[in-house]
Design a protein around this motif. Structure first.
Motif, PDB file in Angstrom:
ATOM      1  N   LYS A  17      -5.893  -6.660   0.258  1.00  0.00           N
ATOM      2  CA  LYS A  17      -6.382  -7.844  -0.447  1.00  0.00           C
ATOM      3  C   LYS A  17      -6.216  -7.675  -1.954  1.00  0.00           C
ATOM      4  CE  LYS A  17     -10.506 -10.719  -1.078  1.00  0.00           C
ATOM      5  NZ  LYS A  17     -11.930 -10.927  -0.685  1.00  0.00           N
ATOM      6  N   THR A  75      -3.143 -10.350  -3.369  1.00  0.00           N
ATOM      7  CA  THR A  75      -3.581 -11.522  -4.129  1.00  0.00           C
ATOM      8  C   THR A  75      -2.957 -11.555  -5.513  1.00  0.00           C
ATOM      9  OG1 THR A  75      -5.570 -10.281  -4.765  1.00  0.00           O
ATOM     10  CG2 THR A  75      -5.787 -11.851  -2.941  1.00  0.00           C
ATOM     11  N   TYR A  79      -7.437 -15.541   0.526  1.00  0.00           N
ATOM     12  CA  TYR A  79      -6.200 -15.511  -0.249  1.00  0.00           C
ATOM     13  C   TYR A  79      -5.908 -16.875  -0.859  1.00  0.00           C
ATOM     14  CZ  TYR A  79      -5.395 -10.935   1.738  1.00  0.00           C
ATOM     15  OH  TYR A  79      -5.534  -9.609   2.071  1.00  0.00           O
TER      16      TYR A  79
END
Length: 424
Positions: free
Chosen positions: A343, A347, A363
């Motif tokens: 993550k 991102t 996201y």
């Protein structure tokens, strides 16, 4: 297609290049020597969205692996063109880093065959990655029953980025991708007639190869395209010749300095209104944010004729044989494969997580759309980015691409592709 591809991304933080540090230790005995805790991470993520993504991983590493110190050993250069040569020299000199970046897939075959990377299959079980990663990705990562890297992400390669203001000069609708390669060529003809000197901006090496791949994928379809690299499709076939002729035509619309620049330069030509299109992977999204390019200044869609395909590549990390600080490297691999690490990384880089258990709403919108396409579109590999070809094969192809760029001889290019596509 535009309506389904939003351009809302996470805001990329300030980008600053960490100093590249050399790490000469090989002691991982836990003796208390601070150098023995250095984890030297070799990548080609030196600036822009790529560097921001790396910073995200480093932040999680600092929390999850407090006993170790991250040492940045990045070497700049698009798709690792420079880094791979530096790495090859280090590996040959028996001076491997703690871990190094490589494209998942066939590219790893060179390192595996040379005995330069260790099997990390046991770490998949230990970290739960055998359950977290989708089967199609696990199958691609497996070589003779073993896995040798941990992917941090999945990227889509077959994306065209366009400047709506430039397209407007030729009355071209920027919200719709041309339906085919022929339609795209027709639009480039319109742009030329409207006074646009450079309809397509591209750059040396892998960028030109990506344009060629997109044309081959569009003209042959996903099955026959994939067959070019696994031996099921005849690279010397007449259909390949016809596709390469169309690639030649497209390249004739590109910038004359293409052999002297890298992909961010080609992208800048589009952003500045000096070109209408560039074809590049979706890491461009993060680069646009890093460069503070307004959403309204560009648009994008799958390369003409390839809308039904998701041409993928995956950045992954290895456990080098006799690498420095192996336990620290394993902690880095755990972070790379973790939900938090993916993550923090994706991102910012514009790519999507390799994990199938990622929560889409965590996201930005582009990644949400890409995650849906990853599940619904036909997955095809990229030779230019190592999922379909070995390093040796790709080096041969890029050498042929450089020669083709100056001579535009389709027969010579096709002969080189036939040779390069044979199993090494």
């Amino acid at each position: 297609m535009r309506g389904g591809w939003s351009k809302t991304f996470a805001v990329v933080g300030a980008v600053g290049l960490l100093a590249v540090s050399a790490c000469g230790n090989s002691d991982d005995s836990g003796s208390g020597d601070s150098a023995s805790k250095d984890v030297t991470v070799f990548t080609w993520w030196a600036d822009g969205g790529e560097k921001a993504g790396l910073d995200g991983l480093v932040s999680v590493f600092g929390t999850e692996c407090k006993d170790y110190k991250f040492v940045n050993s990045a070497v700049a250069g698009g798709a690792g063109a420079n880094a791979k040569q530096v790495l090859a020299n280090d590996l040959q000199a028996k001076n491997p880093p703690s871990t190094f970046q490589a494209h998942a897939g066939a590219e790893l075959g060179d390192y595996i065959n040379a005995g330069q990377v260790d099997d990390v299959s046991s770490l998949y079980t230990e970290f739960g990655l055998d359950k977290a990663f989708p089967k199609n990705l696990l199958d691609n990562l497996t070589v003779d029953g073993k896995i040798y890297s941990v992917p941090a992400n999945v990227h889509r390669a077959n994306v065209v980025w366009a400047n709506p203001a430039v397209l407007k000069k030729a009355n071209i609708d920027a919200t719709k991708a041309p339906a085919s390669v022929d339609a795209w060529i027709a639009d480039m003809e319109k742009l030329k007639a409207a006074g646009v000197k450079t309809p397509l901006a591209t750059s040396k090496g892998f960028a030109e190869e990506m344009v060629m791949e997109a044309v081959l994928l569009a003209e042959l379809g996903p099955d026959k395209f994939t067959g070019l690299w696994n031996g099921k499709t005849d690279m010397a076939g007449a259909d390949v010749t016809a596709a390469l002729e169309k690639f030649k035509k497209i390249l004739s619309f590109s910038n004359v300095d293409r052999e002297a620049i890298d992909w961010p330069d080609a992208l800048s030509y589009v952003n500045k209104g000096q070109a209408a299109y560039t074809l590049m992977g979706d890491w461009v999204a993060a680069q646009q944010l890093a460069d503070k390019v307004p959403d309204t200044a560009y648009t994008y869609w799958p390369a003409p004729g390839t809308e039904s395909s998701f041409q993928y590549l995956a950045d992954s990390f290895t456990l080098p044989t006799n690498g420095k600080t192996p336990e620290g490297a394993k902690c880095w691999l755990k972070v790379v494969g973790s939900a938090d690490g993916q993550k923090a990384f994706n991102t910012k880089k514009g790519s999507i997580p390799a994990r199938s258990d990622a929560v889409a709403t965590d996201y930005p919108k582009y990644q949400q759309a890409a995650m849906a396409d990853w599940k619904s579109k036909t997955i095809v590999p990229s030779c230019a980015h190592g999922s379909a070809c070995t390093l040796a094969q790709n080096n041969s192809i890029q050498s042929a691409m450089g020669q083709f760029s100056s001579g535009m001889d389709v027969a010579t290019l096709q002969k080189a592709l036939v040779t390069a596509s044979k199993p090494s």
